[in-house]
Design an enzyme around this catalytic site. Structure first.
Site, PDB file in Angstrom:
ATOM      1  N   ASP A   1       9.594  29.397 -34.143  1.00 44.42           N
ATOM      2  CA  ASP A   1      10.100  28.147 -35.066  1.00 44.42           C
ATOM      3  C   ASP A   1       9.835  27.332 -33.907  1.00 44.42           C
ATOM      4  OD1 ASP A   1      11.210  26.370 -36.554  1.00 44.42           O
ATOM      5  OD2 ASP A   1      12.930  27.580 -37.112  1.00 44.42           O
TER       6      ASP A   1
ATOM      7  N   GLU B   1      12.686  24.356 -33.024  1.00 42.62           N
ATOM      8  CA  GLU B   1      13.591  23.868 -32.389  1.00 42.62           C
ATOM      9  C   GLU B   1      14.097  24.106 -31.247  1.00 42.62           C
ATOM     10  OE1 GLU B   1      13.041  24.597 -35.620  1.00 42.62           O
ATOM     11  OE2 GLU B   1      13.552  23.096 -36.894  1.00 42.62           O
TER      12      GLU B   1
ATOM     13  N   HIS C   1       7.573  27.312 -38.455  1.00 38.91           N
ATOM     14  CA  HIS C   1       8.263  25.950 -38.570  1.00 38.91           C
ATOM     15  C   HIS C   1       7.632  25.169 -39.713  1.00 38.91           C
ATOM     16  CE1 HIS C   1      10.222  22.293 -37.322  1.00 38.91           C
ATOM     17  NE2 HIS C   1       9.015  21.811 -37.349  1.00 38.91           N
TER      18      HIS C   1
ATOM     19  N   HIS D   1      16.543  28.365 -33.966  1.00 38.98           N
ATOM     20  CA  HIS D   1      18.012  27.467 -34.024  1.00 38.98           C
ATOM     21  C   HIS D   1      19.229  27.979 -34.485  1.00 38.98           C
ATOM     22  CE1 HIS D   1      17.079  26.970 -38.084  1.00 38.98           C
ATOM     23  NE2 HIS D   1      15.920  26.778 -37.701  1.00 38.98           N
TER      24      HIS D   1
ATOM     25  N   HIS E   1      20.300  24.195 -38.749  1.00 37.36           N
ATOM     26  CA  HIS E   1      20.171  24.160 -40.248  1.00 37.36           C
ATOM     27  C   HIS E   1      19.833  25.638 -40.717  1.00 37.36           C
ATOM     28  CE1 HIS E   1      15.996  23.791 -38.526  1.00 37.36           C
ATOM     29  NE2 HIS E   1      15.602  24.683 -39.696  1.00 37.36           N
TER      30      HIS E   1
ATOM     31  N   GLU F   1      19.119  31.812 -40.109  1.00 38.91           N
ATOM     32  CA  GLU F   1      17.599  32.175 -40.221  1.00 38.91           C
ATOM     33  C   GLU F   1      17.540  33.538 -39.467  1.00 38.91           C
ATOM     34  OE1 GLU F   1      14.614  29.026 -39.898  1.00 38.91           O
ATOM     35  OE2 GLU F   1      16.202  27.878 -40.763  1.00 38.91           O
TER      36      GLU F   1
HETATM   37 ZN   LIG Z   1      11.824  25.153 -37.588  1.00 35.56          ZN
END
Ligand SMILES: [Zn+2]
Length: 264
Positions: free
Chosen positions: A8, A10, A60, A104, A116, A135
């Site tokens: 990802d 972030e 992402h 994240h 998120h 996640e």
């Molecule tokens: Zn992401």
């Protein structure tokens, strides 16, 4: 040894602003370079540790963030959007472990960079069988369905704390200390990459590797939306999908991938 790496953006060192995470924004091009170089550092460390096959997934947004020309030749890459029931193409039971890079914290985590769960636009939070899940937990379960343990997670300090909570025994590496949704005390990316490599090697050489994550069914997934119109737009049969209040939908199934496919 075979490893699956999900990346990802972030939690990558040097990334903290929305403008770094969205295609078309001027800062995005710099951030995708940081993502690509950090990903390459992980591949280098895995090869050093004896990896014979590495699949790296760009996880992402739309799944097209790596700069292809700069990618390490020692891995293969999944790029582009895939459905949740095929979130990790090429994964099977022969893989020795998974690594979650640049992750994240789950939606609703205080003082976390870009917290998120799956989407910042639509959802506040998710619960699986009554327990908040992000996640890290979801991907841990998807890898677990193939009997593959998550060995390593990187991201901000809140991400690492969530990983320790979800995945006992996992090795985690902090690329930054989050000071807010868009602020962090950062490690320089060059330093983060070399420290990350040492941490990845520790995770692979760890004699006491984490077990694959498992959660037995039946499953109940609760989605808390940001706006009522997002809940309005869904279909409810009152059995497998139910709206329990203006902002909340609950999905039920005996099968985890079926549940996620229906809800996502
Ligand atoms: Zn992401």
């Amino acid at each position: 040894m075979k490893f699956y790496v999900s990346c990802d953006m972030e939690g990558i060192a040097g990334v903290t602003l929305r403008e770094q995470l969205v295609r078309g924004e001027p800062l995005y091009e710099e951030a995708r370079r940081l993502l690509t170089l950090e990903t390459n550092a992980v591949t280098d460390a895995l090869l050093d540790a004896g990896a014979t096959r590495i699949i790296v997934k760009d996880a992402h947004g739309n799944g097209f963030n790596f700069i292809p020309e700069l990618l390490h030749p020692g891995a293969d890459y999944v790029m582009g959007a895939t459905r949740v029931e095929n979130r990790f193409p090429g994964l099977d039971k022969t893989f020795d472990g998974a690594l979650l890079i640049g992750y994240h914290a789950m939606g609703g985590t205080p003082l976390a960079v870009r917290d998120h769960t799956m989407t910042s636009q639509g959802w506040q939070s998710l619960r699986l069988n009554g327990r908040p899940i992000g996640e890290i937990g979801l991907d841990g379960l998807l890898f677990g369905l193939q009997g593959v343990p998550v060995l390593f997670v990187s991201g901000d300090d809140k991400t690492c704390a969530e990983a320790a909570n979800e995945l006992p025994g996992v090795v985690a590496y902090e690329t930054k200390t989050a000071l807010g949704r868009h602020a962090a005390l950062m490690k320089a990316p060059q330093r983060a990459r070399s420290e990350l490599q040492a941490a990845v090697r520790r995770a692979i050489e760890n004699g006491n590797r984490p077990k694959p994550l498992r959660l037995d069914g039946p499953y109940e997934l609760t989605i808390r939306f940001l706006h009522t119109e997002q809940a309005d737009a869904r279909r409810y049969d009152g059995i497998t999908a139910e709206r329990t209040d203006g902002l909340t939908a609950v999905y039920k199934s005996d099968h985890l991938t079926g549940l996620l496919a229906a809800a996502f």
